[in-house]
Motif scaffolding. Structure first.
Motif, PDB file in Angstrom:
ATOM      1  N   PHE A   9       0.833  -1.206   0.000  1.00  0.00           N
ATOM      2  CA  PHE A   9       0.000   0.000   0.000  1.00  0.00           C
ATOM      3  C   PHE A   9       0.867   1.255   0.000  1.00  0.00           C
ATOM      4  O   PHE A   9       0.623   2.198  -0.768  1.00  0.00           O
ATOM      5  N   ILE A  10       1.884   1.291   0.854  1.00  0.00           N
ATOM      6  CA  ILE A  10       2.757   2.466   0.934  1.00  0.00           C
ATOM      7  C   ILE A  10       3.498   2.687  -0.379  1.00  0.00           C
ATOM      8  O   ILE A  10       3.619   3.830  -0.866  1.00  0.00           O
ATOM      9  N   ALA A  11       3.979   1.620  -0.980  1.00  0.00           N
ATOM     10  CA  ALA A  11       4.699   1.738  -2.252  1.00  0.00           C
ATOM     11  C   ALA A  11       3.782   2.313  -3.341  1.00  0.00           C
ATOM     12  O   ALA A  11       4.184   3.208  -4.105  1.00  0.00           O
ATOM     13  N   VAL A  12       2.542   1.826  -3.430  1.00  0.00           N
ATOM     14  CA  VAL A  12       1.610   2.327  -4.438  1.00  0.00           C
ATOM     15  C   VAL A  12       1.269   3.786  -4.158  1.00  0.00           C
ATOM     16  O   VAL A  12       1.223   4.627  -5.073  1.00  0.00           O
ATOM     17  N   ALA A  13       1.053   4.120  -2.876  1.00  0.00           N
ATOM     18  CA  ALA A  13       0.711   5.495  -2.512  1.00  0.00           C
ATOM     19  C   ALA A  13       1.847   6.450  -2.857  1.00  0.00           C
ATOM     20  O   ALA A  13       1.609   7.568  -3.346  1.00  0.00           O
ATOM     21  N   GLU A  14       3.059   6.044  -2.627  1.00  0.00           N
ATOM     22  CA  GLU A  14       4.199   6.920  -2.880  1.00  0.00           C
ATOM     23  C   GLU A  14       4.537   7.015  -4.365  1.00  0.00           C
ATOM     24  O   GLU A  14       4.987   8.065  -4.848  1.00  0.00           O
ATOM     25  N   GLU A  15       4.311   5.942  -5.120  1.00  0.00           N
ATOM     26  CA  GLU A  15       4.621   5.950  -6.545  1.00  0.00           C
ATOM     27  C   GLU A  15       3.456   6.503  -7.372  1.00  0.00           C
ATOM     28  O   GLU A  15       3.662   7.015  -8.476  1.00  0.00           O
TER      29      GLU A  15
END
Length: 294
Positions: A9-15
Motif C-alpha cells: 500500500f505504501i509503495a503504491v501510494a508513494e509511486e
C-alpha cells in the motif's frame, strides 16, 4: 491485515502507480492489486481512485497512509530490538549481591557490561547467599555475587577474582604494624570477624587462613557485617580482617595493613543456573575474567 499489505500500500501510494510500485518492490503487478483489494475489504474503505496516470489516494487512504507508515516504523524498531536482545546487546540483567563485593569489584564488572551493551539495564539487589540460590531457582535474578557459596545442584559457582586480606584497626594501631603483617604477629591480638550468618563464610575463611599459618586466632567477636566489625575495631575492642575492596576506601581515623601468610586471599564469586542463561547474561559472562571453581 498483514505487514506485506502495508508495504504494498505504501509503495503504491508513494509511486502513484501500481506498475511503478511493482518495479520498486521487484514483483509483478497482480499480487499488489490482490493485496490492496484484500486490504480495502478488511478495512471496509476504498483507499485508491484510478486516474489516467495511475492511482490517487482517497481521503480514507491519505489518513491510513500515516498510520501504515507508523506501524511499519514501529515494526522495524521491534525487529531491531528483538535481534539485539537475541545477541545480548539489550535487556535487563538482574543482579544480587552479598557483602563487600558491591564496594568495588561488582561495579567495575557492571561498567564493562554497559560499555559494550549501553542499551542494557541493570537491577541490583542485596540478598543473602541462600536467598540468591532460591531466587535463581525461582527465576527472579540472573546472577549473584558474593563469597563462599554452598553447593547447590544445577547452580554454577565461578571465581571472578581473588582479593588480598588486610588488618583493619584504629589508624595509629594499624600503622604500628607497618605496611605488612604476618598472621603470626597477630597471635595475641583480639580479632573481630564477620559475618555471623551464612556458612561457609568470610569469617570461617579468615580463621582457616590463620590456622594454615599455624596460628590459633584469638577471636573475641563474630558480628553481623563489616560495618559492625569496623565500628568495634575503631572503638578499640580489637582489630578486624577485611578484604581488599574495603581497604581501598578511605575511612575516618581507620587504617589498614596488608595481611600476609598462608593463602592470605579470598575469592569473589558469581553464581548462575547453567540451564537458564539469557542472552544479556551470556554477554556479561563473556566479559568476566572467570574460571570454574566448583
Amino acid at each position: 491485515m498483514e505487514f506485506r499489505q502495508l508495504r504494498y500500500f505504501i509503495a503504491v501510494a508513494e509511486e502513484g502507480n501500481i506498475g511503478a510500485a511493482a518495479r520498486r518492490l521487484h514483483i509483478s503487478q497482480p499480487p499488489i492489486t490482490r493485496q490492496i483489494q484484500a486490504l480495502e475489504q478488511d478495512l471496509g474503505v476504498v483507499l485508491f481512485e484510478r486516474t489516467h496516470r495511475g492511482v490517487e489516494l482517497t481521503a480514507a487512504g491519505t489518513t491510513f497512509l500515516e498510520d501504515a507508515r507508523r506501524l511499519l516504523h514501529v515494526t522495524e524498531i521491534s525487529r531491531v530490538r528483538s535481534r539485539a536482545a537475541s545477541r545480548g546487546e539489550i535487556g535487563e540483567l538482574r543482579v544480587a549481591y552479598f557483602g563487600t563485593v558491591v564496594l568495588h569489584t561488582l561495579p567495575l564488572l557492571l561498567r564493562q557490561l554497559l560499555s559494550v551493551a549501553p542499551s542494557a539495564t541493570v537491577s541490583l539487589t542485596q540478598m543473602s547467599k541462600n536467598r540468591q540460590i532460591e531466587a535463581l531457582d525461582a527465576g527472579t535474578i540472573d546472577i549473584g555475587f558474593g563469597r563462599f557459596y554452598p553447593y547447590q545442584e544445577g547452580v554454577v559457582v565461578r571465581n571472578v577474582t581473588n582479593e588480598r586480606l588486610f588488618l583493619g584497626a584504629q589508624k595509629s594501631r594499624a600503622r604500628s604494624f607497618g605496611e605488612q603483617v604476618h598472621c603470626s604477629a597477630l597471635r595475641n591480638e583480639p580479632l573481630i570477624l564477620f559475618p555471623r550468618e551464612g556458612r561457609p563464610s568470610f569469617a570461617a575463611e579468615v580463621i582457616g587462613v590463620f590456622k594454615n599459618a599455624r596460628v590459633e586466632p584469638k577471636v573475641v567477636a563474630i558480628v553481623e557485617d563489616v560495618n559492625a566489625a569496623m565500628a568495634l575495631a575503631l572503638a578499640g575492642v580489637g582489630v578486624t580482617i577485611v578484604p581488599e575492596t574495603v581497604a581501598m576506601i578511605s575511612w575516618p581515623d581507620f587504617g589498614f595493613t596488608e595481611l600476609v601468610g598462608s593463602k592470605a586471599t579470598v575469592p569473589v564469586s558469581c553464581i548462575y543456573r547453567h540451564d537458564h542463561i539469557a542472552p544479556i547474561l551470556k554477554t556479561f559472562l563473556n566479559l568476566l575474567p572467570i574460571r570454574e571453581s566448583q
